[in-house]
Design an enzyme around this catalytic site. Structure first.
Site, PDB file in Angstrom:
ATOM      1  N   LYS A  71       0.800  -1.232   0.000  1.00 49.99           N
ATOM      2  CA  LYS A  71       0.000   0.000   0.000  1.00 49.99           C
ATOM      3  C   LYS A  71       0.834   1.284   0.000  1.00 49.99           C
ATOM      4  O   LYS A  71       0.372   2.313  -0.473  1.00 49.99           O
ATOM      5  CB  LYS A  71      -0.940   0.024   1.213  1.00 49.99           C
ATOM      6  CG  LYS A  71      -2.123  -0.922   1.094  1.00 49.99           C
ATOM      7  CD  LYS A  71      -3.076  -0.750   2.271  1.00 49.99           C
ATOM      8  CE  LYS A  71      -4.248  -1.689   2.189  1.00 49.99           C
ATOM      9  NZ  LYS A  71      -5.229  -1.471   3.263  1.00 49.99           N
ATOM     10  N   ASN A  92      -4.847   2.073  -1.686  1.00 48.26           N
ATOM     11  CA  ASN A  92      -5.372   0.694  -1.750  1.00 48.26           C
ATOM     12  C   ASN A  92      -6.094   0.410  -3.058  1.00 48.26           C
ATOM     13  O   ASN A  92      -6.466  -0.722  -3.325  1.00 48.26           O
ATOM     14  CB  ASN A  92      -6.295   0.389  -0.559  1.00 48.26           C
ATOM     15  CG  ASN A  92      -7.648   1.050  -0.685  1.00 48.26           C
ATOM     16  OD1 ASN A  92      -7.804   2.037  -1.398  1.00 48.26           O
ATOM     17  ND2 ASN A  92      -8.635   0.515   0.007  1.00 48.26           N
ATOM     18  N   ASP A 107     -10.308   3.108   1.909  1.00 44.25           N
ATOM     19  CA  ASP A 107     -10.596   2.529   3.240  1.00 44.25           C
ATOM     20  C   ASP A 107     -11.364   3.510   4.133  1.00 44.25           C
ATOM     21  O   ASP A 107     -12.408   3.180   4.689  1.00 44.25           O
ATOM     22  CB  ASP A 107      -9.296   2.125   3.948  1.00 44.25           C
ATOM     23  CG  ASP A 107      -8.754   0.802   3.439  1.00 44.25           C
ATOM     24  OD1 ASP A 107      -9.527   0.021   2.859  1.00 44.25           O
ATOM     25  OD2 ASP A 107      -7.547   0.561   3.617  1.00 44.25           O
ATOM     26  N   GLY A 132      -5.903   2.612  18.059  1.00 47.52           N
ATOM     27  CA  GLY A 132      -5.004   2.186  16.990  1.00 47.52           C
ATOM     28  C   GLY A 132      -4.531   3.370  16.168  1.00 47.52           C
ATOM     29  O   GLY A 132      -5.184   4.428  16.132  1.00 47.52           O
ATOM     30  N   GLY A 134      -2.537   2.459  13.061  1.00 48.86           N
ATOM     31  CA  GLY A 134      -1.970   1.809  11.875  1.00 48.86           C
ATOM     32  C   GLY A 134      -2.637   2.311  10.603  1.00 48.86           C
ATOM     33  O   GLY A 134      -3.260   3.389  10.591  1.00 48.86           O
ATOM     34  N   ALA A 136      -5.320   1.389   8.857  1.00 48.04           N
ATOM     35  CA  ALA A 136      -6.775   1.602   8.873  1.00 48.04           C
ATOM     36  C   ALA A 136      -7.109   2.868   9.666  1.00 48.04           C
ATOM     37  O   ALA A 136      -7.934   3.688   9.244  1.00 48.04           O
ATOM     38  CB  ALA A 136      -7.473   0.387   9.472  1.00 48.04           C
ATOM     39  N   GLY A 250     -17.378  -3.845  10.856  1.00 50.14           N
ATOM     40  CA  GLY A 250     -16.375  -3.549   9.830  1.00 50.14           C
ATOM     41  C   GLY A 250     -16.720  -4.120   8.464  1.00 50.14           C
ATOM     42  O   GLY A 250     -16.047  -3.814   7.477  1.00 50.14           O
TER      43      GLY A 250
END
Ligand code: NDP
Length: 285
Positions: A71, A92, A107, A132, A134, A136, A250
């Site tokens: 990515k 992506n 995303d 988080g 990261g 995503a 999700g």
């Protein structure tokens, strides 16, 4: 009689890629819309990405999805990058504009679409907490900020990653952002409107795990979302439901990010319900 035996080609480059389920929803969508398109799941090793991108051009493929580990690396091989994907720093989905390869990131857009359409929620001026930092989480934070949320609190185990994302949001968007180091159990602030698990905790087969938060701090006034598509109903979401919160899984995000890619490639409205059903049928119940 005139014949056309040529299919239009799209697909995904990844490694490992065999378990990537995107083919299921994209092929279902092509069939539903009666398009002679094919989605190929292609194993591309990291050292071969450059050649794979040349192959994509040589074969006049109409676009490609990128998954782990490509990515970020793919940015080098594109002609143009959409402004939000440039902010996120990852692509992506690649689409063709004439002969130009354009990098997109669907995303975060998929998450936003799910918030707006599935949850019927307007993100403007909302207080958001993201677990988080990261890939995503970055995509979601950038799209939520561009959509006008008021404040994002980023909670992450690795401080450097969390702080970098906070700086990105503060410096490049109008949304305020703060970092909380996740070294002990996290208590969700009372004024939170949207709480998102954007970690990989709870993803199949690790289905019994849940993020280390004080679940009694979730209230019925919060919207609680998970990025984990499989299983759709994670332990995190079950706990939130127990506290009366509205929840969003999700799977919706995954379907919408694919639907946005489908529309970028084909120019045809995506059959979102067909794509949702196709994926749900292959995921853990
Ligand atoms: P990354 O590896 O880039 O990030 C993972 C994040 O999870 C990091 O913030 C990491 O923290 C955190 N994390 C992992 N394990 C733990 C733990 N035990 N305790 C605390 N924090 C932890 O992954 P991605 O962001 O690419 O993906 C995350 C999830 O999002 C995946 O499960 C993926 O399936 C899902 N996803 C869903 C999409 C959808 O459409 N529904 C789209 C894209 C992804 P640290 O920085 O400290 O390592």
């Amino acid at each position: 009689m005139k014949s056309n035996y040529k299919s239009e080609l799209v697909g995904v480059f990844g490694h490992p890629v065999a378990e990537n389920p995107t083919i299921i929803m994209q092929e279902a969508a092509f069939q539903d819309r009666k398009l002679n398109w094919r989605y190929l799941t292609i194993e591309v090793y990291p050292e071969d990405l450059k050649d794979a991108m040349r192959g994509l051009r040589a074969m006049n493929m109409r676009g490609i999805n990128l998954t782990i580990p490509h990515k970020v690396e793919v940015l080098k091989y594109l002609d143009k990058i959409a402004p939000d994907a440039a902010l996120i720093g990852a692509v992506n989905t690649v689409r063709l504009d004439g002969h130009m390869l354009i990098g997109e990131n669907t995303d975060g857009k998929g998450f936003l679409q799910s918030i707006k359409l599935d949850a019927q929620m307007d993100p403007v001026d909302k207080n958001v907490v993201i677990l988080g930092a990261g890939g995503a989480a970055r995509a979601i934070c950038v799209e939520l900020a561009l959509a006008g949320v008021k404040k994002i609190t980023i909670v992450n185990r690795t401080a450097a990653r969390g702080k970098e994302l906070v700086n990105l949001i503060k410096n490049k968007t109008k949304t305020s952002a703060v970092f909380v180091e996740w070294d002990t159990i996290f208590t969700v602030p009372e004024k939170t409107d949207i709480l998102v698990n954007a970690t990989s905790i709870g993803l199949y087969p690790d289905v019994e795990s849940k993020p280390n938060i004080e679940y009694t701090s979730i209230t019925k006034h919060m919207f609680v979302c998970d990025v984990i598509p499989n299983p759709p109903l994670t332990r995190f979401l079950k706990e939130a439901e127990l506290r009366g919160a509205k929840t969003l899984d999700g799977l919706g995000m995954l379907v919408y990010q694919g639907a946005i890619g489908f529309e970028m490639w084909t120019g045809v409205n995506a059959p979102v319900d067909v794509m949702h059903k196709a994926l749900r049928d292959v995921f853990v119940k």
